[in-house]
Write an enzyme that holds these catalytic residues in place. Sequence first.
Site, PDB file in Angstrom:
ATOM      1  N   ARG A 203       0.870  -1.173   0.000  1.00 50.37           N
ATOM      2  CA  ARG A 203       0.000   0.000   0.000  1.00 50.37           C
ATOM      3  C   ARG A 203       0.908   1.224   0.000  1.00 50.37           C
ATOM      4  O   ARG A 203       1.807   1.331   0.832  1.00 50.37           O
ATOM      5  CB  ARG A 203      -0.899   0.025   1.239  1.00 50.37           C
ATOM      6  CG  ARG A 203      -1.876  -1.141   1.339  1.00 50.37           C
ATOM      7  CD  ARG A 203      -2.722  -1.035   2.599  1.00 50.37           C
ATOM      8  NE  ARG A 203      -3.712  -2.110   2.684  1.00 50.37           N
ATOM      9  CZ  ARG A 203      -4.699  -2.148   3.583  1.00 50.37           C
ATOM     10  NH1 ARG A 203      -4.816  -1.173   4.480  1.00 50.37           N
ATOM     11  NH2 ARG A 203      -5.564  -3.143   3.608  1.00 50.37           N
TER      12      ARG A 203
ATOM     13  N   LYS B 245       3.971   5.595   5.229  1.00 50.86           N
ATOM     14  CA  LYS B 245       3.536   6.631   6.179  1.00 50.86           C
ATOM     15  C   LYS B 245       4.146   6.343   7.540  1.00 50.86           C
ATOM     16  O   LYS B 245       4.120   5.197   8.006  1.00 50.86           O
ATOM     17  CB  LYS B 245       2.002   6.611   6.301  1.00 50.86           C
ATOM     18  CG  LYS B 245       1.449   7.790   7.065  1.00 50.86           C
ATOM     19  CD  LYS B 245       1.367   8.994   6.165  1.00 50.86           C
ATOM     20  CE  LYS B 245       0.954  10.250   6.901  1.00 50.86           C
ATOM     21  NZ  LYS B 245       2.045  10.796   7.744  1.00 50.86           N
TER      22      LYS B 245
ATOM     23  N   LYS C  62      -0.377  -1.213  11.894  1.00 52.46           N
ATOM     24  CA  LYS C  62      -1.313  -0.241  12.464  1.00 52.46           C
ATOM     25  C   LYS C  62      -2.266   0.293  11.393  1.00 52.46           C
ATOM     26  O   LYS C  62      -3.485   0.381  11.600  1.00 52.46           O
ATOM     27  CB  LYS C  62      -0.510   0.904  13.085  1.00 52.46           C
ATOM     28  CG  LYS C  62      -1.303   1.856  13.950  1.00 52.46           C
ATOM     29  CD  LYS C  62      -0.426   3.011  14.418  1.00 52.46           C
ATOM     30  CE  LYS C  62       0.794   2.562  15.180  1.00 52.46           C
ATOM     31  NZ  LYS C  62       1.604   3.710  15.636  1.00 52.46           N
TER      32      LYS C  62
ATOM     33  N   ASP D  85      -7.561   0.165   8.720  1.00 52.29           N
ATOM     34  CA  ASP D  85      -7.932   0.194   7.298  1.00 52.29           C
ATOM     35  C   ASP D  85      -7.641   1.541   6.640  1.00 52.29           C
ATOM     36  O   ASP D  85      -8.480   2.127   5.958  1.00 52.29           O
ATOM     37  CB  ASP D  85      -9.413  -0.167   7.127  1.00 52.29           C
ATOM     38  CG  ASP D  85      -9.703  -0.729   5.736  1.00 52.29           C
ATOM     39  OD1 ASP D  85      -8.749  -1.130   5.047  1.00 52.29           O
ATOM     40  OD2 ASP D  85     -10.889  -0.757   5.345  1.00 52.29           O
TER      41      ASP D  85
ATOM     42  N   LYS E  24       9.100   4.919   8.784  1.00 50.97           N
ATOM     43  CA  LYS E  24       9.526   5.614  10.004  1.00 50.97           C
ATOM     44  C   LYS E  24      10.881   6.244   9.766  1.00 50.97           C
ATOM     45  O   LYS E  24      11.723   5.688   9.049  1.00 50.97           O
ATOM     46  CB  LYS E  24       9.624   4.651  11.198  1.00 50.97           C
ATOM     47  CG  LYS E  24       9.480   5.353  12.545  1.00 50.97           C
ATOM     48  CD  LYS E  24       8.040   5.804  12.769  1.00 50.97           C
ATOM     49  CE  LYS E  24       7.853   6.478  14.099  1.00 50.97           C
ATOM     50  NZ  LYS E  24       6.409   6.761  14.337  1.00 50.97           N
TER      51      LYS E  24
ATOM     52  N   SER F 275      -3.880  11.823   9.969  1.00 49.03           N
ATOM     53  CA  SER F 275      -2.900  12.133   8.923  1.00 49.03           C
ATOM     54  C   SER F 275      -3.437  11.720   7.549  1.00 49.03           C
ATOM     55  O   SER F 275      -3.212  12.409   6.549  1.00 49.03           O
ATOM     56  CB  SER F 275      -1.577  11.409   9.195  1.00 49.03           C
ATOM     57  OG  SER F 275      -0.799  12.117  10.133  1.00 49.03           O
TER      58      SER F 275
END
Length: 493
Positions: free
Chosen positions: A90, A94, A118, A123, A130, A387
């Site tokens: 995906r 992030k 997470k 979802d 990170k 976010s």
Amino acid sequence: MLKSLGLMRRVGIGRRCMSTAATGINGDMTFLEGVDKFFDDAAAKLPIENGILETIKSCNSVVQLSFPLKRDDGSIEMIEAYRAQHSHIRLPCKGGIRFADSVSQDEVEALAALMTFKCAVVDVPFGGGKGGIKFNKRDYSAREVENITRRYTVELIKRNTIGPAVDVPAPDYGTGPKEMAWIKDTYQQMKPDDIDGIGCVTGKPATQGGIRGREGATGLGVYFGISKLFSDEDLLKQVHLSPGIKGKTFVIQGLGNVGYWAAKHIQASGGKVVGIAERDGGVLNSNGLDVEDIRSYFVGNNGLLKGYTKGEFVTDSAELLQSECDVLVPAALEGVIRSDNARKIKAKVIAEAANGPVTYEADEYLTKRGVLILPDLLLNAGGVTVSYFEWVKNLGRLRFGRMSRRFDEEAMTSVCDVLEDVGLKVTESHRTKLQVGADEEKLVVSGLEDTMMDASQAMYNVAKENGVSLRIAAYMMAIRRIASDYGYSGIFP
């Protein structure tokens, strides 16, 4: 033949990251080893092909950086930094950027893995990432911190490891809206032709493309997760607690952004915050602490609690973790509850507001003892959820509520008028309540609550159906969803 479910972390498979040496505390597993072991325990309960499990578990890449900083006194210092991208199934990746002298490759890999899982639990369509810069910002001037932040951003741009479609950082320990604004500005200066460049980072000030409600999002998400727990009678019976937050006692470790907002909402719902711990010590008061009052003192006292007189000051903040309370909320750094202090924990519930505050060994002991642990995979997901909302707002270039708030207000005004036309009296207070259109912050809070409540219930269902802890249930949810992504997309090439 490769084994997918061994206890040791495997390296050299595909683009698996080679972690720098790291040692756990008091013989416990390192943070990264613990994340891998939790994954293995959950994966062992799922009928998923070993190769897919290995693919999900593996870290895609880590960028290790070293760059020079010219200090205010004219000296040159080398700065060490990292950015890990755990999963690309995906995109974009992030995850936050932390400034701390404890930053290591092992840590950013573990945190990036947690972000992948997470995001899957709540979802949100991101892979985990990170970043970290190894320095203590308190030892540097404002100009030096800005220069470090901007140079780090430039180094990521040079390696194509930042961008709204590639990897989107956010605040973490030691960083906040100011640093995110510097990152955004640097990216847009270097990439003026990227029309979506404002979405290269989240957690920005609202005036710089941020979203209202982001600052307190992680702490509010913690509160929603705790609130959901206290509405589930079956889980509460396991720890001999009655429904409802009101009257329950809480100890909060960390009075930063996450701990403060969680404590604020808990107290507003009738919970009693009897202890707050910070780096210089902690304060206990069995009658309850005033969260706003102690926060005001903390901010005005250079981030220190020493000298606060409305409670008993304890020099060793670790002692507060062992205080009598219904719910312990570790909201600072990882590894604060370990095998050497787990037996001293008196809380009935541990709500993991931080990433990885309980080591694998401590989790195993506390779970067997009957302590209920609300896992970080769910409880800490409020920040990335909002976010996501900010990123969507940036790509759409439209503030949430801008097209609908006034329309909704006028529509409800018309409803009130029609009711009165047919003889039904609408009081002024009722009219005021009805004639409210949702602005951006209200929509953000509503979306966050919906996300946290739905994900919490799904986690509870998986735990009950499989007879596993909430943490293993959360990992099982994440693994299933990511495996499903691979099932549809396949392995390329």
